[in-house]
Design a protein around this motif. Structure first.
Motif, PDB file in Angstrom:
ATOM      1  N   HIS A 267       0.845  -1.198   0.000  1.00 43.93           N
ATOM      2  CA  HIS A 267       0.000   0.000   0.000  1.00 43.93           C
ATOM      3  C   HIS A 267       0.877   1.243   0.000  1.00 43.93           C
ATOM      4  O   HIS A 267       2.095   1.163   0.095  1.00 43.93           O
ATOM      5  CB  HIS A 267      -0.987  -0.007   1.175  1.00 43.93           C
ATOM      6  N   HIS A 268       0.223   2.396  -0.093  1.00 46.23           N
ATOM      7  CA  HIS A 268       0.935   3.627  -0.430  1.00 46.23           C
ATOM      8  C   HIS A 268       1.542   4.383   0.746  1.00 46.23           C
ATOM      9  O   HIS A 268       2.235   5.385   0.527  1.00 46.23           O
ATOM     10  CB  HIS A 268      -0.008   4.581  -1.169  1.00 46.23           C
TER      11      HIS A 268
ATOM     12  N   ASP B 116      -4.118   1.413  -6.604  1.00 46.69           N
ATOM     13  CA  ASP B 116      -3.302   2.322  -5.807  1.00 46.69           C
ATOM     14  C   ASP B 116      -2.170   2.939  -6.619  1.00 46.69           C
ATOM     15  O   ASP B 116      -1.357   3.696  -6.086  1.00 46.69           O
ATOM     16  CB  ASP B 116      -2.687   1.531  -4.638  1.00 46.69           C
TER      17      ASP B 116
ATOM     18  N   THR C   9      -6.197   0.971   4.205  1.00 42.67           N
ATOM     19  CA  THR C   9      -6.354   1.896   3.084  1.00 42.67           C
ATOM     20  C   THR C   9      -7.254   1.221   2.055  1.00 42.67           C
ATOM     21  O   THR C   9      -7.453   0.004   2.091  1.00 42.67           O
ATOM     22  CB  THR C   9      -5.009   2.227   2.408  1.00 42.67           C
TER      23      THR C   9
ATOM     24  N   GLY D  12      -7.500  -0.051  -1.618  1.00 37.26           N
ATOM     25  CA  GLY D  12      -6.505  -0.445  -2.608  1.00 37.26           C
ATOM     26  C   GLY D  12      -5.327  -1.196  -2.024  1.00 37.26           C
ATOM     27  O   GLY D  12      -4.413  -1.575  -2.764  1.00 37.26           O
TER      28      GLY D  12
END
Length: 255
Positions: free
Chosen positions: A56-57, A82, A115, A117
């Protein structure tokens, strides 16, 4: 030869993971909080990094990507939903996809919640699932973007994996997670034993991650929201599973 799995401590309490195939020389790192510890672990073992997988980001999972790519030329794979907020990707994957690492299948799960995505990678050949900040040792990620319903679906996907799967999650939060879990199930004998073992490990500076899925199923309150005993323990005997999960998550947020 089996795949070799190495846990790499990063930042203050993050973990990154290396998986190496000795036959082909392929090596992947899952999440890159910072470059230096990962490059040092590779150099120490004489491994050449070929792949980077991102769950994830959030900055503490991607900040070292550019430096590691510059040093190794590794191919970066991340979630298509994402991609707009991840480092540049060479490959985009999404829920239900399967790709190969060193001739071994890798399954991709959408595990949105922490999150939207967020993805997890399941590598059966290593008996390992790389879950980032979705399912964690005795916990789960705080819901910054997703809903409790999304996270319950995500956790249920991971709960269905084989019990001997190693859950390779992103942080050393296990001590605090154990203290909270005991407020939900103070009489869970396996949880009491695990909590004591965690204290002993941390006193020696040992990592509590990865953890076995079978242990999570027996002790992690976020995976146990569907059980009658847990519903009774928090006074929600007739509630839906995701509503019970939501209550447990709220209690953890305020713990």
């Amino acid at each position: 030869m089996p795949l070799e799995l190495v846990t790499v401590p990063c930042l203050e309490d993050n973990y990154s993971f290396l998986v190496h195939d000795s036959a082909s020389g392929a090596t992947v790192v899952v999440d890159v909080p910072e470059a230096a510890p990962i490059l040092a672990a590779l150099n120490e073992r004489g491994w050449t990094l070929t792949d980077i997988w991102l769950t994830h980001h959030h900055w503490d999972h991607i900040d070292g990507v550019a430096e590691v790519v510059e040093a190794t030329g590794a191919k970066v794979t991340g979630g298509a939903p994402d991609a707009h907020r991840l480092p540049p990707l060479d490959a985009q994957v999404e829920d239900g996809d399967t790709f190969e690492f060193a001739g071994n299948p890798v399954q991709v799960f959408d595990v949105s919640g922490h999150t939207v995505g967020h993805i997890a990678f399941y590598l059966p050949a290593a008996q390992a699932a790389f879950t980032g900040d979705s399912l964690m040792a005795l916990g789960c990620g705080r819901l910054f973007e997703g809903t409790p319903q999304q996270m319950w679906v995500s956790l249920s996907k991971l709960a269905a994996l084989p019990g001997d799967t190693l859950i390779c999650s992103g942080h050393e939060y296990t001590t605090s997670n154990a203290k909270f879990a005991l407020t939900v199930e103070p009489e869970n004998a396996k949880l009491i034993s695990r909590s004591q073992r965690i204290d002993e490990m941390r006193a020696k500076g040992q990592a509590t991650v990865p953890s076995l899925l079978s242990d999570e199923l027996a002790t992690n309150p976020f995976l146990r929201a569907n059980l009658a005993s847990v519903k009774q323990a928090i006074g929600m005997e007739n509630a839906a599973d995701d509503a019970v999960f939501a209550e447990i998550r709220t209690r953890k947020d305020n713990f």
